[in-house]
Design an enzyme around this catalytic site. Structure first.
Site, PDB file in Angstrom:
ATOM      1  N   LYS A 195       0.842  -1.208   0.000  1.00 22.37           N
ATOM      2  CA  LYS A 195       0.000   0.000   0.000  1.00 22.37           C
ATOM      3  C   LYS A 195       0.870   1.248   0.000  1.00 22.37           C
ATOM      4  O   LYS A 195       0.708   2.135  -0.829  1.00 22.37           O
ATOM      5  CB  LYS A 195      -0.939   0.001   1.214  1.00 22.37           C
ATOM      6  CG  LYS A 195      -1.952   1.115   1.168  1.00 22.37           C
ATOM      7  CD  LYS A 195      -2.635   1.329   2.494  1.00 22.37           C
ATOM      8  CE  LYS A 195      -1.997   2.501   3.210  1.00 22.37           C
ATOM      9  NZ  LYS A 195      -2.649   2.873   4.452  1.00 22.37           N
ATOM     10  N   ASP A 214      -6.524   0.584   0.449  1.00 21.03           N
ATOM     11  CA  ASP A 214      -6.709   0.981   1.849  1.00 21.03           C
ATOM     12  C   ASP A 214      -8.135   0.623   2.249  1.00 21.03           C
ATOM     13  O   ASP A 214      -8.832  -0.088   1.514  1.00 21.03           O
ATOM     14  CB  ASP A 214      -6.400   2.481   2.037  1.00 21.03           C
ATOM     15  CG  ASP A 214      -7.481   3.357   1.415  1.00 21.03           C
ATOM     16  OD1 ASP A 214      -8.325   2.829   0.638  1.00 21.03           O
ATOM     17  OD2 ASP A 214      -7.516   4.550   1.704  1.00 21.03           O
TER      18      ASP A 214
END
Ligand code: SF4
Length: 297
Positions: A195, A214
């Site tokens: 991420k 996310d």
């Protein structure tokens, strides 16, 4: 009298035996109610051809009403995906990462700090943090405990301090003080998973190596049935297959903004959402199309 023309007689019990008409009508009505309206991206299911009437020796023996073939929904139909991307482009034409930063290093730090926190919260902390420690070398010279008070309000401050200082030390020792712009190398930094890597590579280096997954991207991808998974790496793989590579960076930002503005976790603002008639999410607050129970997060 010709067979079949005899009026039916009431049964001895006082009610008509045979098919319980009232019950059948109730079932049909409830089935119609529950059917709802389909979105424009249903495909006809493959069904065997059933003749609507049988003709034998010139006589119609039975007549079945011709019904429309059942529709099979394909959430990944190219036309649907194109339409979703088009509407996101109209809604969020030039959005980018909301974390304030002036360099790849600052963006990396801010992204590490944003875990389990809000961008707003991180943006309150980072201006002072980068004034106090203006270079990656300044961070590398710290012990994690020294950094903890500065980032305390972002939560999980002990782990985050360890990650930031560890990443700074490795960048100085192994990468000449520069954040690497390569997926394999950036993933060797402490506290950096895909991420964070995708945020830095996409936003700062403009490299499409993957999609940022996310909490917003997870929730909305599942509501829009772009994935069935709850596992971030698998969600990213599913999105990488569904979304054209040239759109990965912008799409991630658009979905994150959509998650903040309209498609919020509790009580999404569906009546205001331009994706509404493409969305079958189970927890929609308003809908003009049928709901899919599995489209949940
Ligand atoms: S219609 Fe509702 S649930 Fe679906 S994307 Fe829009 S806000 Fe989210």
């Amino acid at each position: 009298m010709v067979r079949g023309n005899v009026p039916r007689q009431p049964a001895k019990t006082g009610r008509q035996e045979g098919a319980p008409r009232e019950a059948a009508l109730k079932t049909a009505a409830s089935s119609i109610r529950s059917r709802g309206k389909a979105s424009p991206f249903h495909e006809p299911a493959k069904t065997s051809a059933v003749p609507d009437k049988k003709i034998l020796a010139g006589r119609v023996l039975s007549r079945k009403k011709k019904t429309a073939p059942a529709q099979r929904y394909n959430p990944l139909a190219p036309e649907r995906l194109t339409e979703i991307l088009k509407r996101l482009d109209q809604l969020y034409p030039d959005v980018t990462c909301a974390l304030q930063h002036q360099s790849a290093w600052e963006l990396l730090v801010a992204t590490i700090l944003s875990a389990q926190s809000t961008d707003l919260n991180v943006n309150r902390v980072t201006p002072e943090l980068f004034r106090k420690y203006p270079t990656v070398e300044a961070f590398a010279a710290l012990a994690p405990e020294q950094l903890q008070p500065d980032i305390y309000s972002t939560g999980f401050f002990r782990n985050k301090a360890k990650s930031v200082v560890g990443a700074a030390k490795k960048i100085v020792s192994d990468f000449g003080g520069q954040v690497p712009d390569d997926m394999e190398k950036i993933l060797t930094l402490p506290g950096v998973a895909r991420k964070t890597a995708n945020v830095v590579l996409g936003t700062w280096f403009k490299k499409s190596e993957g999609l940022v997954v996310d909490t917003h991207v997870t929730r909305i991808s599942r509501r829009l049935e772009l994935t069935k998974s709850t596992d971030a790496p698998k969600i990213e793989q599913d999105l990488m297959k569904a979304i054209p590579r040239g759109k990965w960076i912008l799409f991630s930002h658009q979905i994150i903004w959509h998650g903040r503005k309209l498609c919020v976790a509790r009580r999404p603002r569906c009546a205001e959402c331009p994706l509404e008639n493409l969305c079958h999410a189970a927890d929609k607050t308003w809908s003009t199309v049928e709901i899919h129970k599995s489209a949940t997060w």
